[in-house]
Design an enzyme around this catalytic site. Structure first.
Site, PDB file in Angstrom:
ATOM      1  N   ASP A  40       0.851  -1.172   0.081  1.00 11.32           N
ATOM      2  CA  ASP A  40      -0.003  -0.071   0.104  1.00 11.32           C
ATOM      3  C   ASP A  40       0.774   1.143  -0.002  1.00 11.32           C
ATOM      4  O   ASP A  40       2.219   1.213   0.542  1.00 11.32           O
ATOM      5  CB  ASP A  40      -0.927   0.146   1.231  1.00 11.32           C
ATOM      6  N   ASP A  66       3.896   2.772  -4.081  1.00 13.34           N
ATOM      7  CA  ASP A  66       3.119   3.680  -4.917  1.00 13.34           C
ATOM      8  C   ASP A  66       2.854   2.935  -6.379  1.00 13.34           C
ATOM      9  O   ASP A  66       3.957   3.166  -6.974  1.00 13.34           O
ATOM     10  CB  ASP A  66       3.638   5.065  -4.978  1.00 13.34           C
ATOM     11  N   VAL A  67       1.932   2.399  -6.754  1.00 20.20           N
ATOM     12  CA  VAL A  67       1.813   1.689  -7.802  1.00 20.20           C
ATOM     13  C   VAL A  67       1.843   2.677  -9.207  1.00 20.20           C
ATOM     14  O   VAL A  67       2.023   1.928 -10.248  1.00 20.20           O
ATOM     15  CB  VAL A  67       0.516   1.043  -7.943  1.00 20.20           C
ATOM     16  N   ASN A  93      -5.389  -4.279  -6.938  1.00 21.58           N
ATOM     17  CA  ASN A  93      -6.699  -3.382  -6.559  1.00 21.58           C
ATOM     18  C   ASN A  93      -6.432  -2.196  -6.134  1.00 21.58           C
ATOM     19  O   ASN A  93      -7.364  -1.308  -6.248  1.00 21.58           O
ATOM     20  CB  ASN A  93      -6.743  -4.414  -5.283  1.00 21.58           C
ATOM     21  N   TYR A 159     -12.623   8.587 -14.344  1.00 23.73           N
ATOM     22  CA  TYR A 159     -12.346   7.392 -13.504  1.00 23.73           C
ATOM     23  C   TYR A 159     -12.923   6.452 -14.435  1.00 23.73           C
ATOM     24  O   TYR A 159     -12.275   5.298 -14.567  1.00 23.73           O
ATOM     25  CB  TYR A 159     -13.344   7.592 -12.289  1.00 23.73           C
ATOM     26  N   LYS A 163     -11.127   2.901 -15.560  1.00 22.08           N
ATOM     27  CA  LYS A 163     -11.533   1.419 -15.301  1.00 22.08           C
ATOM     28  C   LYS A 163     -11.808   0.625 -16.862  1.00 22.08           C
ATOM     29  O   LYS A 163     -11.695  -0.399 -16.756  1.00 22.08           O
ATOM     30  CB  LYS A 163     -12.642   1.576 -14.397  1.00 22.08           C
ATOM     31  N   THR A 194     -16.665   0.704   1.385  1.00 25.14           N
ATOM     32  CA  THR A 194     -15.383   0.662   1.887  1.00 25.14           C
ATOM     33  C   THR A 194     -15.085   2.290   2.380  1.00 25.14           C
ATOM     34  O   THR A 194     -16.022   3.101   2.005  1.00 25.14           O
ATOM     35  CB  THR A 194     -14.547   0.389   0.684  1.00 25.14           C
TER      36      THR A 194
HETATM   37  N1  LIG Z   1     -15.775   0.832  -3.184  1.00 28.27           N
HETATM   38  C1  LIG Z   1     -16.280   0.612  -4.361  1.00 28.27           C
HETATM   39  O1  LIG Z   1     -17.494   0.917  -4.317  1.00 28.27           O
HETATM   40  C2  LIG Z   1     -15.526   0.479  -5.639  1.00 28.27           C
HETATM   41  C3  LIG Z   1     -16.027   0.151  -6.683  1.00 28.27           C
HETATM   42  C4  LIG Z   1     -15.880  -0.308  -7.936  1.00 28.27           C
HETATM   43  C5  LIG Z   1     -14.165  -0.522  -7.929  1.00 28.27           C
HETATM   44  N2  LIG Z   1     -13.592  -0.028  -6.930  1.00 28.27           N
HETATM   45  C6  LIG Z   1     -12.196  -0.159  -7.193  1.00 28.27           C
HETATM   46  O2  LIG Z   1     -11.831  -1.007  -6.113  1.00 28.27           O
HETATM   47  C7  LIG Z   1     -10.459  -0.698  -5.714  1.00 28.27           C
HETATM   48  C8  LIG Z   1     -10.368  -0.430  -4.064  1.00 28.27           C
HETATM   49  O3  LIG Z   1     -11.198   0.389  -3.587  1.00 28.27           O
HETATM   50  P1  LIG Z   1     -11.638   0.420  -1.995  1.00 28.27           P
HETATM   51  O4  LIG Z   1     -13.229   0.709  -2.164  1.00 28.27           O
HETATM   52  O5  LIG Z   1     -11.425  -0.727  -1.374  1.00 28.27           O
HETATM   53  O6  LIG Z   1     -10.707   1.589  -1.574  1.00 28.27           O
HETATM   54  P2  LIG Z   1      -9.962   2.172  -0.542  1.00 28.27           P
HETATM   55  O7  LIG Z   1      -9.621   3.768  -0.381  1.00 28.27           O
HETATM   56  O8  LIG Z   1     -10.842   1.478   0.893  1.00 28.27           O
HETATM   57  O9  LIG Z   1      -8.703   1.356  -0.438  1.00 28.27           O
HETATM   58  C9  LIG Z   1      -7.784   1.708  -1.454  1.00 28.27           C
HETATM   59  C10 LIG Z   1      -6.466   1.389  -1.169  1.00 28.27           C
HETATM   60  O10 LIG Z   1      -5.591   1.575  -2.281  1.00 28.27           O
HETATM   61  C11 LIG Z   1      -4.359   2.556  -1.496  1.00 28.27           C
HETATM   62  N3  LIG Z   1      -3.870   3.328  -2.556  1.00 28.27           N
HETATM   63  C12 LIG Z   1      -4.267   4.720  -2.953  1.00 28.27           C
HETATM   64  N4  LIG Z   1      -3.536   4.976  -3.970  1.00 28.27           N
HETATM   65  C13 LIG Z   1      -2.420   4.075  -3.949  1.00 28.27           C
HETATM   66  C14 LIG Z   1      -1.098   4.241  -4.954  1.00 28.27           C
HETATM   67  N5  LIG Z   1      -0.852   5.002  -5.669  1.00 28.27           N
HETATM   68  N6  LIG Z   1      -0.221   3.020  -4.693  1.00 28.27           N
HETATM   69  C15 LIG Z   1      -0.502   2.028  -4.019  1.00 28.27           C
HETATM   70  N7  LIG Z   1      -1.844   1.763  -2.897  1.00 28.27           N
HETATM   71  C16 LIG Z   1      -2.569   3.107  -3.205  1.00 28.27           C
HETATM   72  C17 LIG Z   1      -5.110   3.346  -0.471  1.00 28.27           C
HETATM   73  O11 LIG Z   1      -3.988   3.801   0.745  1.00 28.27           O
HETATM   74  C18 LIG Z   1      -6.009   2.320   0.141  1.00 28.27           C
HETATM   75  O12 LIG Z   1      -5.442   1.220   1.350  1.00 28.27           O
HETATM   76  C19 LIG Z   1     -10.001   0.485  -5.903  1.00 28.27           C
HETATM   77  O13 LIG Z   1      -9.372   0.275  -7.599  1.00 28.27           O
HETATM   78  C20 LIG Z   1     -11.253   1.053  -6.678  1.00 28.27           C
HETATM   79  O14 LIG Z   1     -11.321   2.049  -7.683  1.00 28.27           O
HETATM   80  C21 LIG Z   1     -14.125   0.271  -5.605  1.00 28.27           C
END
Ligand SMILES: NC(=O)c1ccc[n+]([C@@H]2O[C@H](COP(=O)([O-])OP(=O)(O)OC[C@H]3O[C@@H](n4cnc5c(N)ncnc54)[C@H](O)[C@@H]3O)[C@@H](O)[C@H]2O)c1
Length: 255
Positions: A40, A66-67, A93, A159, A163, A194
């Site tokens: 992370d 940092d990805v 993710n 966004y 995706k 989340t």
């Molecule tokens: N929550 C939703 O409804 C939802 C729906 C569709 C897709 N997503 C996707 O699911 C994934 C996870 O989302 P979530 O809801 O669990 O979010 P979240 O914000 O709870 O978790 C995301 C994590 O990614 C980390 N992160 C952010 N930028 C980063 C970087 N540059 N390098 C490494 N780590 C990084 C953050 O610190 C965090 O721990 C994301 O790709 C998001 O776009 C989420």
């Protein structure tokens, strides 16, 4: 009924593993016996997650990354292999949201940032994971897209572009690697409960009403429901599933 998997002897890497669905998926892999690499950008949350996994008796390493920075991603995979000897499963993710914007007003900074993390980040992770997996001749990768990879929504163009891009990356690389014993798929979550979504709900008063209207199941998804789908995609239960973008969205995209 509970579905259980056995990933004993496998090594799984999860990015964005300190929160939300990344954390739930890492917990599910660890509970199924995998050695787990948590990664992370948030070092404090990452350290807390690592301690919790250690307390639970799991085989765990935590590597800040940092990805959006390919050099850091390369080191993440090298460190994973140096620690556990191989890489069997990866959930790419890590991702971010940007504030909704009229397409005519979107800033280049927001467009670049969301694509640097959500699209280029997945590209870099997949690239370096494949370097290891092609040597092994085995592995399963799940890239995190979204319902935003399957449909458009007003005010979400940047966004959704990121995706949609994840699905293109997934399909093309999946075709290339299917004959080499490596399966690559994408997951397309609906709106999941989340921290990312709590933030959005706090800023937009009507958002929950819209979600419940658009998600026929009538509730938010749970991180565990995404973890279940990711583990299935990495398991022997899905050996003929390749290049697929799996909607796990409470029916959103069935409209
Ligand atoms: N929550 C939703 O409804 C939802 C729906 C569709 C897709 N997503 C996707 O699911 C994934 C996870 O989302 P979530 O809801 O669990 O979010 P979240 O914000 O709870 O978790 C995301 C994590 O990614 C980390 N992160 C952010 N930028 C980063 C970087 N540059 N390098 C490494 N780590 C990084 C953050 O610190 C965090 O721990 C994301 O790709 C998001 O776009 C989420």
């Amino acid at each position: 009924m509970t579905v259980t998997y056995d990933f004993t002897g496998h090594v799984a890497l999860v990015t964005g593993a300190s929160s939300g669905m990344g954390l739930a998926t890492a917990e599910a892999f660890a509970a199924a016996g995998a050695a787990i690499v948590l990664s992370d950008i948030n070092e404090t949350a990452l350290a807390a997650a690592r301690e919790a996994f250690e307390r639970a008796g799991h085989k765990v390493a935590a590597i800040a990354c940092d990805v959006a920075d390919e050099d850091q991603v390369a080191r993440l995979v090298e460190h994973t292999v140096a620690t556990f000897g191989r890489l069997d499963a990866a959930f790419n993710n890590a991702g971010i949201q940007v504030p909704p914007s009229d397409a005519a007003d979107e800033t280049a900074e927001n467009f670049d940032r969301v694509n640097a993390v959500n699209l280029r980040g997945v590209w870099a992770c997949m690239k370096h994971e494949l370097k290891q997996m092609r040597q092994q001749g085995s592995g399963a990768i799940v890239n995190c897209s979204s319902l935003g990879g399957l449909v458009g929504l007003p005010s979400r163009a940047a966004y959704h572009a990121s995706k949609h891009g994840v699905i293109g990356l997934t399909r093309s690389a999946a075709l290339e690697y299917a004959p080499r014993g490596i399966r690559i798929n994408a997951i397309c979550p609906g709106t999941i409960d989340t921290p990312m979504v709590s933030g959005m709900l706090a800023e937009q008063a009507d958002a929950m009403k819209e979600i419940l209207r658009d998600q026929p199941i009538g509730r938010l998804g749970r991180s565990q429901e995404i973890a279940d789908a990711v583990l299935w995609l990495c398991s022997p239960g899905s050996t003929f599933v390749i290049g697929h973008a799996l909607a796990v969205d409470g029916g959103f995209t069935a409209h």
